[in-house]
Design a protein around this motif. Sequence first.
Motif, PDB file in Angstrom:
ATOM      1  N   SER A 189      55.233 132.523  34.868  1.00 33.35           N
ATOM      2  CA  SER A 189      55.016 134.004  34.950  1.00 33.35           C
ATOM      3  C   SER A 189      53.657 134.147  35.566  1.00 33.35           C
ATOM      4  O   SER A 189      53.410 134.917  36.810  1.00 33.35           O
ATOM      5  CB  SER A 189      54.733 134.852  33.847  1.00 33.35           C
ATOM      6  N   LEU A 190      52.436 133.364  35.439  1.00 36.23           N
ATOM      7  CA  LEU A 190      51.001 133.454  36.068  1.00 36.23           C
ATOM      8  C   LEU A 190      51.353 132.903  37.422  1.00 36.23           C
ATOM      9  O   LEU A 190      50.689 133.335  38.453  1.00 36.23           O
ATOM     10  CB  LEU A 190      50.225 132.701  35.376  1.00 36.23           C
ATOM     11  N   VAL A 191      52.294 131.769  37.670  1.00 34.08           N
ATOM     12  CA  VAL A 191      52.352 131.249  38.962  1.00 34.08           C
ATOM     13  C   VAL A 191      53.131 132.281  39.959  1.00 34.08           C
ATOM     14  O   VAL A 191      52.628 132.445  41.027  1.00 34.08           O
ATOM     15  CB  VAL A 191      53.268 130.145  38.956  1.00 34.08           C
ATOM     16  N   ILE A 192      54.046 133.094  39.421  1.00 32.99           N
ATOM     17  CA  ILE A 192      54.828 134.092  39.940  1.00 32.99           C
ATOM     18  C   ILE A 192      53.985 135.178  40.425  1.00 32.99           C
ATOM     19  O   ILE A 192      54.005 135.691  41.536  1.00 32.99           O
ATOM     20  CB  ILE A 192      56.066 134.491  39.129  1.00 32.99           C
ATOM     21  N   LEU A 193      53.073 135.518  39.464  1.00 33.97           N
ATOM     22  CA  LEU A 193      52.178 136.732  39.873  1.00 33.97           C
ATOM     23  C   LEU A 193      51.068 136.410  41.168  1.00 33.97           C
ATOM     24  O   LEU A 193      50.886 137.168  41.858  1.00 33.97           O
ATOM     25  CB  LEU A 193      51.218 136.811  38.515  1.00 33.97           C
ATOM     26  N   GLU A 194      50.719 135.010  41.009  1.00 39.17           N
ATOM     27  CA  GLU A 194      49.898 134.650  42.276  1.00 39.17           C
ATOM     28  C   GLU A 194      50.934 134.656  43.563  1.00 39.17           C
ATOM     29  O   GLU A 194      50.417 134.902  44.512  1.00 39.17           O
ATOM     30  CB  GLU A 194      49.579 133.141  41.997  1.00 39.17           C
ATOM     31  N   TYR A 195      51.944 134.330  43.509  1.00 41.47           N
ATOM     32  CA  TYR A 195      52.911 134.270  44.454  1.00 41.47           C
ATOM     33  C   TYR A 195      53.230 135.756  45.150  1.00 41.47           C
ATOM     34  O   TYR A 195      53.278 135.901  46.287  1.00 41.47           O
ATOM     35  CB  TYR A 195      54.294 133.891  44.174  1.00 41.47           C
ATOM     36  N   ILE A 196      53.525 136.584  44.175  1.00 45.78           N
ATOM     37  CA  ILE A 196      53.656 137.962  44.685  1.00 45.78           C
ATOM     38  C   ILE A 196      52.242 138.640  45.478  1.00 45.78           C
ATOM     39  O   ILE A 196      52.293 139.202  46.266  1.00 45.78           O
ATOM     40  CB  ILE A 196      54.050 138.778  43.288  1.00 45.78           C
ATOM     41  N   GLU A 197      51.038 138.174  44.709  1.00 44.55           N
ATOM     42  CA  GLU A 197      49.767 138.800  45.248  1.00 44.55           C
ATOM     43  C   GLU A 197      49.594 138.205  46.584  1.00 44.55           C
ATOM     44  O   GLU A 197      49.238 138.916  47.565  1.00 44.55           O
ATOM     45  CB  GLU A 197      48.720 138.143  44.210  1.00 44.55           C
ATOM     46  N   GLU A 198      50.253 136.833  46.889  1.00 46.34           N
ATOM     47  CA  GLU A 198      49.723 136.283  48.180  1.00 46.34           C
ATOM     48  C   GLU A 198      51.136 136.750  49.117  1.00 46.34           C
ATOM     49  O   GLU A 198      50.696 136.883  50.417  1.00 46.34           O
ATOM     50  CB  GLU A 198      49.957 134.794  48.106  1.00 46.34           C
ATOM     51  N   THR A 199      52.244 137.281  48.720  1.00 45.52           N
ATOM     52  CA  THR A 199      53.173 137.494  49.515  1.00 45.52           C
ATOM     53  C   THR A 199      53.249 138.988  50.002  1.00 45.52           C
ATOM     54  O   THR A 199      53.431 139.521  51.180  1.00 45.52           O
ATOM     55  CB  THR A 199      54.577 137.306  48.808  1.00 45.52           C
ATOM     56  N   TRP A 200      52.743 139.773  48.999  1.00 46.92           N
ATOM     57  CA  TRP A 200      52.849 141.276  49.212  1.00 46.92           C
ATOM     58  C   TRP A 200      51.218 141.722  49.216  1.00 46.92           C
ATOM     59  O   TRP A 200      50.849 141.703  48.082  1.00 46.92           O
ATOM     60  CB  TRP A 200      53.667 142.116  48.496  1.00 46.92           C
ATOM     61  N   LYS A 201      50.552 142.104  50.079  1.00 45.67           N
ATOM     62  CA  LYS A 201      49.148 142.409  50.315  1.00 45.67           C
ATOM     63  C   LYS A 201      48.729 143.804  49.562  1.00 45.67           C
ATOM     64  O   LYS A 201      47.783 143.972  49.232  1.00 45.67           O
ATOM     65  CB  LYS A 201      48.743 142.100  51.668  1.00 45.67           C
ATOM     66  N   LEU A 217      44.473 141.255  42.256  1.00 43.76           N
ATOM     67  CA  LEU A 217      43.303 140.305  42.369  1.00 43.76           C
ATOM     68  C   LEU A 217      42.080 140.792  43.156  1.00 43.76           C
ATOM     69  O   LEU A 217      42.288 141.206  44.220  1.00 43.76           O
ATOM     70  CB  LEU A 217      43.363 138.872  42.714  1.00 43.76           C
ATOM     71  N   PRO A 218      40.767 140.506  42.789  1.00 44.66           N
ATOM     72  CA  PRO A 218      39.488 140.964  43.339  1.00 44.66           C
ATOM     73  C   PRO A 218      39.720 140.151  44.855  1.00 44.66           C
ATOM     74  O   PRO A 218      40.301 139.158  44.978  1.00 44.66           O
ATOM     75  CB  PRO A 218      38.393 140.839  42.736  1.00 44.66           C
ATOM     76  N   GLN A 219      38.507 140.808  45.885  1.00 49.18           N
ATOM     77  CA  GLN A 219      38.615 140.001  47.089  1.00 49.18           C
ATOM     78  C   GLN A 219      37.797 138.680  46.921  1.00 49.18           C
ATOM     79  O   GLN A 219      37.931 137.906  47.312  1.00 49.18           O
ATOM     80  CB  GLN A 219      37.956 141.009  48.226  1.00 49.18           C
ATOM     81  N   ASP A 220      36.693 139.148  46.176  1.00 47.55           N
ATOM     82  CA  ASP A 220      35.621 138.062  45.861  1.00 47.55           C
ATOM     83  C   ASP A 220      36.329 136.705  45.246  1.00 47.55           C
ATOM     84  O   ASP A 220      36.760 136.709  44.349  1.00 47.55           O
ATOM     85  CB  ASP A 220      34.406 138.612  45.214  1.00 47.55           C
ATOM     86  N   PRO A 221      35.977 135.576  45.907  1.00 47.38           N
ATOM     87  CA  PRO A 221      36.454 134.272  45.393  1.00 47.38           C
ATOM     88  C   PRO A 221      35.977 134.147  43.919  1.00 47.38           C
ATOM     89  O   PRO A 221      36.879 133.497  43.149  1.00 47.38           O
ATOM     90  CB  PRO A 221      35.926 133.287  46.422  1.00 47.38           C
ATOM     91  N   TYR A 222      34.825 134.422  43.601  1.00 46.27           N
ATOM     92  CA  TYR A 222      34.252 134.328  42.308  1.00 46.27           C
ATOM     93  C   TYR A 222      35.048 135.034  41.274  1.00 46.27           C
ATOM     94  O   TYR A 222      35.419 134.409  40.055  1.00 46.27           O
ATOM     95  CB  TYR A 222      32.726 134.350  42.190  1.00 46.27           C
ATOM     96  N   GLN A 223      35.134 136.364  41.683  1.00 48.89           N
ATOM     97  CA  GLN A 223      36.035 137.158  40.858  1.00 48.89           C
ATOM     98  C   GLN A 223      37.203 136.993  40.547  1.00 48.89           C
ATOM     99  O   GLN A 223      37.864 137.159  39.511  1.00 48.89           O
ATOM    100  CB  GLN A 223      35.674 138.464  41.406  1.00 48.89           C
ATOM    101  N   ARG A 224      37.875 136.397  41.511  1.00 46.81           N
ATOM    102  CA  ARG A 224      39.367 135.839  41.464  1.00 46.81           C
ATOM    103  C   ARG A 224      39.469 134.788  40.436  1.00 46.81           C
ATOM    104  O   ARG A 224      40.305 134.719  39.780  1.00 46.81           O
ATOM    105  CB  ARG A 224      39.843 135.367  42.810  1.00 46.81           C
ATOM    106  N   ALA A 225      38.532 133.937  40.627  1.00 47.25           N
ATOM    107  CA  ALA A 225      38.459 132.738  39.817  1.00 47.25           C
ATOM    108  C   ALA A 225      38.288 133.094  38.278  1.00 47.25           C
ATOM    109  O   ALA A 225      39.031 132.701  37.351  1.00 47.25           O
ATOM    110  CB  ALA A 225      37.549 131.765  39.993  1.00 47.25           C
ATOM    111  N   VAL A 226      37.332 134.130  38.107  1.00 44.21           N
ATOM    112  CA  VAL A 226      37.049 134.796  36.843  1.00 44.21           C
ATOM    113  C   VAL A 226      38.332 135.271  36.174  1.00 44.21           C
ATOM    114  O   VAL A 226      38.802 135.081  34.899  1.00 44.21           O
ATOM    115  CB  VAL A 226      36.001 135.740  36.835  1.00 44.21           C
ATOM    116  N   ALA A 227      38.812 136.125  37.067  1.00 44.36           N
ATOM    117  CA  ALA A 227      40.347 136.918  36.727  1.00 44.36           C
ATOM    118  C   ALA A 227      41.172 135.680  36.028  1.00 44.36           C
ATOM    119  O   ALA A 227      41.996 135.764  35.060  1.00 44.36           O
ATOM    120  CB  ALA A 227      40.822 137.707  37.772  1.00 44.36           C
TER     121      ALA A 227
END
Length: 222
Positions: free
Chosen positions: A67-79, A84-94
């Motif tokens: 499920s977490l992998v799928i969520l990442e896929y959805i986030e990358e496929t449909w913008k 997830l936040p735009q900031d790389p650090y905040q994305r990592a924290v999430a």
Amino acid sequence: MEEELKLFRTWSSPFPLRIVWALKLKGIEYDTVYEDLANKSPLLLEYNPIYKKVPVLVHGGKPIAESLVILEYIEETWKQNPLLPQDPYQRAVARFWAKFGDDKVLESIKKVFMNQGKVREEGVEEALENLKHLEEELKGKRFFGGEAIGFVDIAVGWLANLVSVIEEVVGLELITEERFPLLSKWTKEFAAAPIINENWPPRDKLIAKYQALHQTFMSKQE
């Protein structure tokens, strides 16, 4: 033409529910394939031969599992409507908090549900300690994602209904307003958000399912 999108899920599992919420929040159309995990379909086993479980998202014939992998896929496929936040650090924290939800919070609550006596007491202690971290993370925020529901909210969204089901079945309270005012407020607000609320499984059926599961675990320990 849009590529075919199918979600393999069960009616009750909280993990595919994450995918349902994410797709709905992004306004993506998809087809649902309900699975009986006691009698898994050949397609599910073909699409997820390693874990043999739901959820599986099949996009244009290509399967994605976990499920977490799928969520990442959805986030990358449909913008649209980013989770997830735009900031790389905040994305990592999430991502950290989403993983913490699965590895620590969920595991400690399972310990409470599946055991009795001393082991259950240990589970309660661990669960309360883990929930305290989530409480801290909510300080100054409406949702884990800020003002809008985001990646972490979806990942730990099961807390907003499954914990109260487990509390009812086991006969104890974990998330109370006295202990966790912010988390308590979050569970109500998250659960009531229209896209979240209209996709919850029926509570009476969940209670019945978890009562039966709990009795099975208890009888094994006698």
